[in-house]
Each structure stands twice: as C-alpha cells, then as structure tokens.
Design a protein around this motif. Structure first.
Motif, PDB file in Angstrom:
ATOM      1  N   ALA A  12     -21.348  15.710 -35.757  1.00  0.00           N
ATOM      2  CA  ALA A  12     -19.962  15.252 -35.630  1.00  0.00           C
ATOM      3  C   ALA A  12     -19.154  15.616 -36.867  1.00  0.00           C
ATOM      4  N   LEU A  13     -19.729  15.413 -38.044  1.00  0.00           N
ATOM      5  CA  LEU A  13     -19.023  15.754 -39.278  1.00  0.00           C
ATOM      6  C   LEU A  13     -18.762  17.254 -39.393  1.00  0.00           C
ATOM      7  N   SER A  14     -19.736  18.071 -38.964  1.00  0.00           N
ATOM      8  CA  SER A  14     -19.524  19.517 -39.047  1.00  0.00           C
ATOM      9  C   SER A  14     -18.411  19.979 -38.115  1.00  0.00           C
ATOM     10  N   LEU A  15     -18.296  19.356 -36.949  1.00  0.00           N
ATOM     11  CA  LEU A  15     -17.206  19.704 -36.040  1.00  0.00           C
ATOM     12  C   LEU A  15     -15.857  19.236 -36.573  1.00  0.00           C
ATOM     13  N   ILE A  16     -15.840  18.057 -37.141  1.00  0.00           N
ATOM     14  CA  ILE A  16     -14.587  17.507 -37.659  1.00  0.00           C
ATOM     15  C   ILE A  16     -14.047  18.351 -38.809  1.00  0.00           C
ATOM     16  N   PHE A  17     -14.934  18.812 -39.697  1.00  0.00           N
ATOM     17  CA  PHE A  17     -14.491  19.533 -40.893  1.00  0.00           C
ATOM     18  C   PHE A  17     -14.449  21.050 -40.724  1.00  0.00           C
ATOM     19  N   SER A  18     -14.824  21.548 -39.555  1.00  0.00           N
ATOM     20  CA  SER A  18     -14.745  22.995 -39.330  1.00  0.00           C
ATOM     21  C   SER A  18     -13.360  23.355 -38.810  1.00  0.00           C
ATOM     22  N   ASN A  19     -13.060  24.645 -38.793  1.00  0.00           N
ATOM     23  CA  ASN A  19     -11.777  25.119 -38.253  1.00  0.00           C
ATOM     24  C   ASN A  19     -11.789  25.183 -36.737  1.00  0.00           C
ATOM     25  N   CYS A  20     -12.938  25.050 -36.149  1.00  0.00           N
ATOM     26  CA  CYS A  20     -13.051  25.147 -34.700  1.00  0.00           C
ATOM     27  C   CYS A  20     -12.556  23.867 -34.046  1.00  0.00           C
ATOM     28  N   THR A  21     -11.705  24.020 -33.086  1.00  0.00           N
ATOM     29  CA  THR A  21     -11.158  22.862 -32.385  1.00  0.00           C
ATOM     30  C   THR A  21     -11.904  22.646 -31.079  1.00  0.00           C
ATOM     31  N   LEU A  22     -13.227  22.643 -31.191  1.00  0.00           N
ATOM     32  CA  LEU A  22     -14.091  22.503 -30.027  1.00  0.00           C
ATOM     33  C   LEU A  22     -13.825  21.213 -29.261  1.00  0.00           C
ATOM     34  N   LEU A  23     -13.565  20.148 -29.983  1.00  0.00           N
ATOM     35  CA  LEU A  23     -13.355  18.864 -29.324  1.00  0.00           C
ATOM     36  C   LEU A  23     -12.073  18.833 -28.505  1.00  0.00           C
ATOM     37  N   SER A  24     -11.078  19.634 -28.856  1.00  0.00           N
ATOM     38  CA  SER A  24      -9.825  19.653 -28.106  1.00  0.00           C
ATOM     39  C   SER A  24      -9.907  20.550 -26.874  1.00  0.00           C
ATOM     40  N   GLY A  25     -10.961  21.358 -26.779  1.00  0.00           N
ATOM     41  CA  GLY A  25     -11.106  22.268 -25.649  1.00  0.00           C
ATOM     42  C   GLY A  25     -10.504  23.640 -25.884  1.00  0.00           C
ATOM     43  N   ARG A  26      -9.798  23.825 -26.988  1.00  0.00           N
ATOM     44  CA  ARG A  26      -9.149  25.117 -27.253  1.00  0.00           C
ATOM     45  C   ARG A  26     -10.147  26.183 -27.680  1.00  0.00           C
ATOM     46  N   CYS A  27     -11.339  25.772 -28.086  1.00  0.00           N
ATOM     47  CA  CYS A  27     -12.321  26.721 -28.591  1.00  0.00           C
ATOM     48  C   CYS A  27     -13.350  27.078 -27.522  1.00  0.00           C
ATOM     49  N   LEU A  28     -13.116  26.691 -26.305  1.00  0.00           N
ATOM     50  CA  LEU A  28     -14.094  26.913 -25.250  1.00  0.00           C
ATOM     51  C   LEU A  28     -13.903  28.223 -24.504  1.00  0.00           C
ATOM     52  N   TYR A  29     -12.872  28.969 -24.802  1.00  0.00           N
ATOM     53  CA  TYR A  29     -12.673  30.215 -24.070  1.00  0.00           C
ATOM     54  C   TYR A  29     -12.586  31.396 -25.025  1.00  0.00           C
ATOM     55  N   GLU A  30     -12.817  32.575 -24.447  1.00  0.00           N
ATOM     56  CA  GLU A  30     -12.738  33.822 -25.198  1.00  0.00           C
ATOM     57  C   GLU A  30     -11.815  34.776 -24.453  1.00  0.00           C
ATOM     58  N   ASN A  31     -11.141  35.628 -25.192  1.00  0.00           N
ATOM     59  CA  ASN A  31     -10.260  36.647 -24.617  1.00  0.00           C
ATOM     60  C   ASN A  31     -10.713  38.029 -25.040  1.00  0.00           C
ATOM     61  N   ARG A  32     -10.391  39.017 -24.230  1.00  0.00           N
ATOM     62  CA  ARG A  32     -10.475  40.420 -24.635  1.00  0.00           C
ATOM     63  C   ARG A  32      -9.416  41.171 -23.858  1.00  0.00           C
ATOM     64  N   ASN A  33      -8.934  42.266 -24.432  1.00  0.00           N
ATOM     65  CA  ASN A  33      -7.922  43.058 -23.737  1.00  0.00           C
ATOM     66  C   ASN A  33      -8.014  44.506 -24.177  1.00  0.00           C
ATOM     67  N   VAL A  34      -7.453  45.351 -23.339  1.00  0.00           N
ATOM     68  CA  VAL A  34      -7.411  46.779 -23.635  1.00  0.00           C
ATOM     69  C   VAL A  34      -6.129  47.347 -23.032  1.00  0.00           C
ATOM     70  N   ILE A  35      -5.512  48.251 -23.777  1.00  0.00           N
ATOM     71  CA  ILE A  35      -4.325  48.959 -23.302  1.00  0.00           C
ATOM     72  C   ILE A  35      -4.647  50.448 -23.317  1.00  0.00           C
ATOM     73  N   ALA A  36      -4.406  51.099 -22.193  1.00  0.00           N
ATOM     74  CA  ALA A  36      -4.632  52.543 -22.079  1.00  0.00           C
ATOM     75  C   ALA A  36      -3.320  53.199 -21.664  1.00  0.00           C
ATOM     76  N   GLU A  37      -3.003  54.321 -22.315  1.00  0.00           N
ATOM     77  CA  GLU A  37      -1.759  55.044 -22.010  1.00  0.00           C
ATOM     78  C   GLU A  37      -2.039  56.535 -21.965  1.00  0.00           C
ATOM     79  N   GLY A  38      -1.147  57.235 -21.286  1.00  0.00           N
ATOM     80  CA  GLY A  38      -1.232  58.684 -21.268  1.00  0.00           C
ATOM     81  C   GLY A  38      -0.002  59.284 -20.629  1.00  0.00           C
ATOM     82  N   GLN A  39       0.138  60.589 -20.824  1.00  0.00           N
ATOM     83  CA  GLN A  39       1.231  61.299 -20.161  1.00  0.00           C
ATOM     84  C   GLN A  39       0.797  62.721 -19.852  1.00  0.00           C
ATOM     85  N   ARG A  40       1.412  63.258 -18.821  1.00  0.00           N
ATOM     86  CA  ARG A  40       1.143  64.626 -18.405  1.00  0.00           C
ATOM     87  C   ARG A  40       2.348  65.461 -18.801  1.00  0.00           C
ATOM     88  N   LEU A  41       2.083  66.469 -19.623  1.00  0.00           N
ATOM     89  CA  LEU A  41       3.156  67.345 -20.107  1.00  0.00           C
ATOM     90  C   LEU A  41       3.113  68.689 -19.398  1.00  0.00           C
TER      91      LEU A  41
END
Length: 164
Positions: A12-41
C-alpha cells in the motif's frame, strides 16, 4: 525505530508514494499508435497522397481506432476503388475505403472502430513495417491504377500515459 512487517502495508505504501495512479484506474490501460503517410509523384507532382492513423488501447475494454485521408486532385471523379494492401501480398485486400462523391480533392476519408465491427487486426505491424500500400483503381485508360507506398511517420509502442 519501529519496523513495518506487514506485506500489505508495504504494498500500500509503495502504491501511495509511486507516480503510478493504479488505485484511480488511470494506470490500468496502455496505448500505442502509428501514423503512415505517402504520396505518388509523376513529373514531380503529387497525383495521390494518403495518411493512415491507427490507435490501439488495451485494458478491460480493448479497442482499435483507424482513420484515413486519401487525396488525389487529378483522380477526383475517376476513382472506382481504393484499397489497403500489403506489399508482400498485394493481391489480398486488407481494407476497402469508401469513396467520397463530393467535389473536394479528398477521394476518401473516415474513421472506424474495431468495437463497432471494423477488422483492423495486424494494421499496426503492417504500417510499422513499411509494407502498407494504398491502391487506387481508376477509369482512366492512361492511369488504371495508382499505388501509394506508405512510410511510417510516427510509431509509439505500448505506453501507460498516466504511469511512470
């Protein structure tokens, strides 16, 4: 000096003093993204361009969002089909983009979500590997197909935005 011997207290103390907001539920998900672009000349003039964006979230409700914008001022009114393919297996259509009928330069633009029925599995790896191509089929005899090869512009693998 008093020692803390309880394992639950230490956790409990390690969760309270860490930067992770696991108890609020905000730390339970992960994101990833990719952007791809191109053009035909052709003759140093872009006849078609494409930007594809994929965002994924994994948590108790995983989902994937896919958006795109495909332009081609010279092809407007002549595009009959626009598809996403893998350059390693170009005969297989991975996604078919709906064509806009309006007079703008945009041939196709839109947004879909996997939770609403779109199949975008494997797109992150495809866009990241630089194998993605957009194939525009037209009714023009001098230009029956236009292929736009896509490059990865931005790629962020799994991160927890509210957890360090």
């Amino acid at each position: 000096m008093r020692r803390i011997h309880s394992i639950p207290t230490l956790l409990a103390l390690s969760l309270i003093f860490s930067n992770c907001t696991l108890l609020s539920g905000r730390c339970l998900y992960e994101n990833r993204n990719v952007i791809a672009e191109g053009q035909r000349l052709e003759n140093n003039v872009a006849i078609a361009s494409a930007q594809l964006i994929l965002h994924e979230q994994r948590d108790y409700e995983p989902d994937k969002d896919f958006s795109w914008q495909i332009q081609g001022p010279e092809l407007k009114g002549h595009a009959t089909r626009i598809t996403l393919r893998d350059n390693a297996a170009p005969s297989a259509v991975l996604y078919e983009f709906p064509i806009h009928a309006d007079p703008r330069m945009v041939l196709a633009s839109g947004f879909v979500r996997q939770s609403e029925g779109a199949n975008v599995n494997g797109f992150f790896d495809l866009f990241s590997s630089r194998r993605a191509i957009v194939v525009i089929t037209t009714d023009l005899t001098q230009r029956p197909t236009v292929t736009v090869e896509l490059s990865t512009v931005t790629r962020d693998d799994w991160t927890r935005p509210y957890c360090s």
